[in-house]
Design a protein around this motif. Structure first.
Motif, PDB file in Angstrom:
ATOM      1  N   ALA A 179     170.329  56.851   2.859  1.00  0.00           N
ATOM      2  CA  ALA A 179     169.044  57.422   2.481  1.00  0.00           C
ATOM      3  C   ALA A 179     168.077  57.276   3.634  1.00  0.00           C
ATOM      4  CB  ALA A 179     168.513  56.698   1.238  1.00  0.00           C
ATOM      5  N   SER A 218     170.373  62.329   2.244  1.00  0.00           N
ATOM      6  CA  SER A 218     169.803  61.777   1.020  1.00  0.00           C
ATOM      7  C   SER A 218     169.861  62.788  -0.119  1.00  0.00           C
ATOM      8  CB  SER A 218     168.361  61.318   1.258  1.00  0.00           C
ATOM      9  OG  SER A 218     167.568  62.385   1.733  1.00  0.00           O
ATOM     10  N   TYR A 219     169.719  64.079   0.195  1.00  0.00           N
ATOM     11  CA  TYR A 219     169.847  65.124  -0.831  1.00  0.00           C
ATOM     12  C   TYR A 219     171.245  65.148  -1.409  1.00  0.00           C
ATOM     13  CZ  TYR A 219     170.435  69.843  -2.739  1.00  0.00           C
ATOM     14  OH  TYR A 219     170.745  70.911  -3.551  1.00  0.00           O
ATOM     15  N   GLN A 247     173.424  62.837  -1.761  1.00  0.00           N
ATOM     16  CA  GLN A 247     173.807  61.700  -2.591  1.00  0.00           C
ATOM     17  C   GLN A 247     173.001  61.627  -3.881  1.00  0.00           C
ATOM     18  OE1 GLN A 247     173.111  57.977  -0.690  1.00  0.00           O
ATOM     19  NE2 GLN A 247     170.891  58.163  -0.735  1.00  0.00           N
ATOM     20  N   SER A 248     172.027  62.503  -4.051  1.00  0.00           N
ATOM     21  CA  SER A 248     171.126  62.432  -5.198  1.00  0.00           C
ATOM     22  C   SER A 248     171.532  63.418  -6.281  1.00  0.00           C
ATOM     23  CB  SER A 248     169.690  62.740  -4.748  1.00  0.00           C
ATOM     24  OG  SER A 248     169.548  64.134  -4.497  1.00  0.00           O
ATOM     25  N   SER A 249     170.806  63.379  -7.391  1.00  0.00           N
ATOM     26  CA  SER A 249     170.986  64.357  -8.467  1.00  0.00           C
ATOM     27  C   SER A 249     170.046  65.548  -8.322  1.00  0.00           C
ATOM     28  CB  SER A 249     170.739  63.693  -9.835  1.00  0.00           C
ATOM     29  OG  SER A 249     171.686  62.689 -10.080  1.00  0.00           O
TER      30      SER A 249
END
Length: 393
Positions: free
Chosen positions: A16, A247-248, A250-252
């Motif tokens: 992140a 970071s995008y 790995q995110s929802s």
């Protein structure tokens, strides 16, 4: 297990703190800017991969208020003068490395094999290329995780495609420099402008790692990043060792926040390969395919085989040999059927009675994030997921 494999398993732990950029809402950071499916054993089989008029579920033209501005036009500079080499070594202007685990979009066409690293596509999204006189466009949308390769024609004439900076359904919207029409990358269709409804003729591509692609194609060339390759804005360069979407991924989060009705049957960033035939669409999630080892299935009337490599590269082929549907088995890193062993990544028979034959691709778009496949195929089924009645789809 390297970071590439982890990324494909719902793209976790990529780190992140790297700011989202490009089509996520601002001009990308710049480092040092200067102004300025053959099948030898049967006829090729296709689904909707030929050029023509759009006949899908969406009404065209797309209303202007459905387009979202993610960046200014050409702020993400499409590559218009690509340069290729055996690797990136020897280019003093390239301050980046290309490792075996790095992901690439691979294209084999007219006897030429080329790899387009995501390290470059994340920053440029479109490569206007030429295969021995055949104009080709290679595209990648980092928000959807989708690669689409097609003949580079608009209105039947060669054109250059650029990044409009607009998004539709969180997907890259391209423009052509002949008519300035707007094109959906996933649909490969003009959605606004003079050419509305025209679809591009799609070409097969492979999403894999550089090591896998190079092993399967020893004579491959690889795209060299700018400033060696030229862009629509002239000499440019970016931080190609930095993934601006880490970071995008790995995110929802979905796109830039306009997917209010996302299909939640899977994590939105699950990697799936989708097959559509005879009015049926089915998504094959990476983890379900890995558990199965090899999937023999039928989508509509189309018999398909789906598998994943050790590095997490998803592939889908029509499982017909000499006109007959066959069942495939897995033997380590290869597929086995009809007395031959088949290379998993290329679909080419390595030995036996069908040596040299190549299986037809069952998917005409690369594996992508689940949310993107579901957005563009709203009635899709999911392999390995039970439906409301408790039956497996």
């Amino acid at each position: 297990m390297d970071s590439t494999t982890n990324r494909r398993r719902v793209l976790a732990a990529l780190g992140a703190g790297v700011a989202l950029s490009g089509c996520l809402g601002s001009d990308p950071p710049v480092a040092g800017d200067d102004a300025g499916a053959d099948d030898a054993s049967e006829p090729a089989e296709t689904t909707d991969s030929t050029a023509g008029e759009y006949s899908g579920p969406f009404e065209l033209p797309v209303p202007e208020d459905e387009l979202r501005r993610g960046a200014s036009k050409d702020a993400i500079p499409a590559i218009t003068a690509p340069v290729f080499a055996a690797d990136w070594s020897g280019f003093g202007e390239v301050d980046a490395t290309l490792d075996d685990g790095d992901e690439v979009v691979g294209v084999e066409l007219d006897g030429i094999a080329r790899a387009y690293p995501l390290a470059v596509l994340n920053w440029h999204e479109i490569v206007n290329d030429d295969f021995d006189g055949r104009p080709v466009v290679v595209t990648y949308c980092p928000l959807c995780g989708s690669a689409v390769v097609a003949d580079r024609l608009a209105g039947g004439e060669p054109t250059y495609f650029g990044v409009s900076g607009l998004l539709w359904m969180s997907d890259l919207v391209m423009y052509d420099d002949r008519t300035n029409s707007l094109w959906s990358q996933v649909l490969a269709t003009a959605i606004r402008g003079e050419l509305t409804g025209e679809t591009l003729s799609l070409l097969p591509s492979t999403s894999s790692t550089w090591g896998e692609w190079r092993a399967a194609h020893p004579e491959t060339e690889v795209l060299v990043p700018p400033p060696v390759s030229g862009t629509i804005r002239g000499r440019q360069t970016r931080q190609y060792d930095v993934n601006p979407y880490a970071s995008y991924q790995q995110s929802s989060a979905i796109g830039i926040g306009f997917n209010d009705a996302a299909d939640d049957r899977l994590h939105p960033k699950t990697s799936v390969v989708g097959v559509a035939a005879d009015g049926v669409a089915r998504a094959y999630p990476l983890d379900a395919v890995e558990r199965a080892g090899v999937v023999n299935d039928t989508v509509g009337d189309l018999p398909v085989v789906v598998a994943a490599s050790a590095e997490g590269s998803l592939v889908a082929y029509v499982r017909r040999v000499d006109g007959e549907a066959v069942a495939f088995e897995r033997d380590g890193s290869v597929l086995v059927a009809a007395g031959s062993r088949w290379n998993l990544l290329t679909g080419r028979a390595l030995d036996g009675p069908h040596e040299g034959s190549v299986l037809t691709r069952a998917n005409d778009r690369s594996p992508m994030f689940w949310f993107a496949w579901a957005d563009f195929n709203p009635e899709t089924e999911i392999y390995g997921v039970k439906n409301a009645t408790g039956e497996e789809e």
